[in-house]
Write an enzyme that holds these catalytic residues in place. Structure first.
Site, short mmCIF file in Angstrom:
data_model
loop_
_atom_site.label_atom_id
_atom_site.label_comp_id
_atom_site.label_asym_id
_atom_site.label_seq_id
_atom_site.Cartn_x
_atom_site.Cartn_y
_atom_site.Cartn_z
N ASP A 29 -2.81 5.80 3.25
CA ASP A 29 -3.71 4.67 3.70
C ASP A 29 -4.65 5.17 4.67
O ASP A 29 -4.15 5.60 5.71
CB ASP A 29 -2.86 3.51 4.10
N ILE A 30 -6.04 4.86 4.57
CA ILE A 30 -7.01 5.23 5.54
C ILE A 30 -6.83 4.69 6.98
O ILE A 30 -7.08 4.80 7.91
CB ILE A 30 -8.39 4.98 5.08
N ASN A 85 0.14 -6.39 -2.98
CA ASN A 85 -0.63 -7.48 -2.92
C ASN A 85 -1.46 -7.89 -4.32
O ASN A 85 -2.13 -7.01 -4.80
CB ASN A 85 -1.56 -7.27 -1.81
N GLN A 92 -5.12 -8.79 -1.10
CA GLN A 92 -5.49 -7.57 -1.96
C GLN A 92 -7.05 -7.35 -1.67
O GLN A 92 -7.77 -8.34 -2.08
CB GLN A 92 -5.44 -7.90 -3.42
N HIS A 98 -1.92 -1.04 -6.79
CA HIS A 98 -1.28 -0.12 -5.83
C HIS A 98 -0.17 -0.63 -5.02
O HIS A 98 -0.05 -1.86 -4.80
CB HIS A 98 -2.16 0.63 -4.76
N HIS A 100 2.07 -0.40 -1.55
CA HIS A 100 1.99 -0.04 -0.50
C HIS A 100 3.59 0.71 -0.15
O HIS A 100 4.52 0.01 -0.17
CB HIS A 100 1.78 -0.94 0.64
#
Ligand code: AMP
Ligand code: ZN
Length: 137
Positions: A29-30, A85, A92, A98, A100
């Protein structure tokens, strides 16, 4: 329709990839919640969990289990959260399904879920409505 995760999957935009399988991509995750926070993403585009077919969901969850176990065992993690989410109100931001994978550390400061209590028959009403819906589908 443009999709940032489809662009990552198609290598149009870069990401720090952890694992690539035939059907699933895993990348960091960025904006990580904790060190090592990563996203487990089906390569086909599904907006949310309701849209994904059973076979693709099975492949996604199998990869999630494999990567989570490898992550935990290779790093000696105490635990982790696996979170999806669904919908804006649930947080979301990217409309490509996706998971997490958020590693947890002692005193990492992430807030836990709150815990309330049910009043009257509000929980029974929800359960009845879910089952009525399922029985009338
Ligand atoms: P969600 O809020 O469940 O839709 O999660 C979307 C997540 O995608 C967020 O945690 C973002 O930080 C992450 N994200 C957004 N853009 C990128 C990107 N280009 N590379 C990696 N992660 C991203
Ligand atoms: Zn997509």
């Amino acid at each position: 329709m443009s999709c940032i995760f489809c662009d990552i999957i198609n290598k149009i935009i870069p990401a720090e990839i952890v694992y690539e399988g035939k059907n699933t991509l895993v990348f960091f995750d960025i904006a990580p919640s904790t060190l090592g926070h990563m996203l487990i993403v089906p390569k086909n585009h599904f907006a949310n969990i309701e849209e994904i077919d059973q076979e693709s969901l099975g492949l996604l969850m199998t990869t999630a289990k494999k990567i989570a176990a490898a992550f935990k065992n290779s790093q000696g993690l105490a635990g982790y959260n696996l979170i999806i989410n669904n919908g804006k109100v649930a947080g979301q931001l990217v409309n490509h399904l996706h998971l997490h994978l958020i590693p947890r550390y002692e005193d990492d400061g992430l807030e836990a879920w709150g815990h309330g209590e049910y009043q009257g028959d509000s929980s029974k009403k929800i359960a009845d409505e879910i089952n009525n819906y399922l029985n009338n589908k």
